[in-house]
Design an enzyme around this catalytic site. Structure first.
Site, PDB file in Angstrom:
ATOM      1  N   LYS A 126      39.095  -4.490  -3.902  1.00 27.64           N
ATOM      2  CA  LYS A 126      37.818  -4.680  -3.191  1.00 27.64           C
ATOM      3  C   LYS A 126      36.979  -5.765  -3.866  1.00 27.64           C
ATOM      4  CE  LYS A 126      34.313  -1.663  -1.331  1.00 27.64           C
ATOM      5  NZ  LYS A 126      33.677  -0.354  -1.452  1.00 27.64           N
ATOM      6  N   ARG A 186      21.810  10.664   1.464  1.00 24.88           N
ATOM      7  CA  ARG A 186      20.538  10.127   1.936  1.00 24.88           C
ATOM      8  C   ARG A 186      20.234  10.642   3.334  1.00 24.88           C
ATOM      9  NH1 ARG A 186      22.268   4.197   0.659  1.00 24.88           N
ATOM     10  NH2 ARG A 186      24.038   5.276   1.546  1.00 24.88           N
ATOM     11  N   HIS A 241      20.308   5.783  -7.114  1.00 26.43           N
ATOM     12  CA  HIS A 241      21.368   6.312  -7.991  1.00 26.43           C
ATOM     13  C   HIS A 241      20.752   6.958  -9.236  1.00 26.43           C
ATOM     14  CE1 HIS A 241      23.977   2.903  -6.169  1.00 26.43           C
ATOM     15  NE2 HIS A 241      24.453   4.037  -5.690  1.00 26.43           N
ATOM     16  N   SER A 255      22.869  -0.090  -2.099  1.00 31.26           N
ATOM     17  CA  SER A 255      23.233  -1.299  -2.843  1.00 31.26           C
ATOM     18  C   SER A 255      23.390  -2.474  -1.877  1.00 31.26           C
ATOM     19  CB  SER A 255      24.540  -1.087  -3.605  1.00 31.26           C
ATOM     20  OG  SER A 255      24.398  -0.043  -4.529  1.00 31.26           O
TER      21      SER A 255
HETATM   22  O1  PNS Z   1      29.945   4.149  -4.161  1.00 31.60           O
HETATM   23  P1  PNS Z   1      31.133   4.392  -3.282  1.00 31.60           P
HETATM   24  O2  PNS Z   1      31.835   3.091  -3.005  1.00 31.60           O
HETATM   25  O3  PNS Z   1      30.769   5.134  -2.025  1.00 31.60           O
HETATM   26  O4  PNS Z   1      32.146   5.331  -4.110  1.00 31.60           O
HETATM   27  C1  PNS Z   1      33.382   5.732  -3.560  1.00 31.60           C
HETATM   28  C2  PNS Z   1      34.253   6.457  -4.619  1.00 31.60           C
HETATM   29  C3  PNS Z   1      34.431   5.590  -5.847  1.00 31.60           C
HETATM   30  C4  PNS Z   1      33.581   7.749  -5.015  1.00 31.60           C
HETATM   31  C5  PNS Z   1      35.630   6.769  -3.956  1.00 31.60           C
HETATM   32  O5  PNS Z   1      36.122   5.614  -3.349  1.00 31.60           O
HETATM   33  C6  PNS Z   1      36.678   7.280  -4.948  1.00 31.60           C
HETATM   34  O6  PNS Z   1      36.523   8.339  -5.515  1.00 31.60           O
HETATM   35  N1  PNS Z   1      37.761   6.500  -5.155  1.00 31.60           N
HETATM   36  C7  PNS Z   1      38.838   6.833  -6.084  1.00 31.60           C
HETATM   37  C8  PNS Z   1      40.139   7.198  -5.357  1.00 31.60           C
HETATM   38  C9  PNS Z   1      40.033   8.601  -4.798  1.00 31.60           C
HETATM   39  O7  PNS Z   1      40.199   9.555  -5.520  1.00 31.60           O
HETATM   40  N2  PNS Z   1      39.660   8.704  -3.501  1.00 31.60           N
HETATM   41  C10 PNS Z   1      39.337   9.963  -2.848  1.00 31.60           C
HETATM   42  C11 PNS Z   1      40.513  10.699  -2.311  1.00 31.60           C
HETATM   43  S1  PNS Z   1      41.632   9.713  -1.401  1.00 31.60           S
END
Ligand code: PNS
Length: 162
Positions: A42, A91, A18, A129
């Site tokens: 979550k 990645r 990250h 992670s």
């Molecule tokens: O590190 P992650 O868990 O892969 O991150 C996922 C994240 C936070 C980028 C994604 O879940 C997100 O943007 N959530 C907020 C809600 C949203 O806008 N979702 C995308 C369109 S439904």
């Protein structure tokens, strides 16, 4: 005009992968807001406060990287912050399908915010992670894969401090 990007994620916890993406992002954008999704549904290993603390410590040498939390839709948060892009790390091929879906949904929701993918450095290609948490839980040495504060916090979390 200052170009701002949002680098969103769970960051449970932040890894060197990250950090590498955010550093690369600074070569393109003037400011990066690392934004932790506040998702009470979550289950995470670290609380939002702990994740903010670890991110702030990891980026303390970078005045153009800010750490925040957000809830709700990412694109709404991105426009509220005046950002032109969502930054995501890529990645391997395994990341592609999910990232593609996320980017296309975000574009459907707001066409003004572009998703920018950056490749992690090769040395971080296998780090995530989840895999780091699993290794740390069983006493594996993950010191070279995470910022020092994360290594410390993982040891505390799993009771591995001697
Ligand atoms: O590190 P992650 O868990 O892969 O991150 C996922 C994240 C936070 C980028 C994604 O879940 C997100 O943007 N959530 C907020 C809600 C949203 O806008 N979702 C995308 C369109 S439904």
């Amino acid at each position: 005009m200052r170009k701002i990007a949002i680098y969103p994620g769970s960051f449970d916890p932040v890894t060197n992968g990250h950090v590498d993406i955010a550093q690369r992002g600074l070569k393109i954008f003037d400011k990066i807001i690392v934004a932790i999704l506040h998702n009470p549904v979550k289950k995470f290993l670290f609380s939002v406060e702990e994740r903010v603390e670890m991110l702030k410590s990891s980026f303390e040498a970078y005045p153009n990287i800010e750490v925040e939390t957000f809830d709700g839709l990412l694109v709404e948060y991105a426009s509220k912050k005046g950002s032109i892009a969502i930054l995501r790390g890529m990645r391997a091929v395994s990341d592609f399908e999910y990232e593609f879906q996320l980017a296309l949904m975000n574009r459907r929701l707001n066409r003004e915010v572009q998703t920018v993918f950056l490749m992690t450095g090769l040395r971080w290609i296998f780090t995530s992670s989840s895999i780091i948490k699993e290794a740390a839980q069983f006493g594996g040495d993950i010191e070279t894969m995470v910022p020092p504060i994360v290594n410390q916090k993982l040891k505390e979390k799993f009771g591995l401090n001697s």
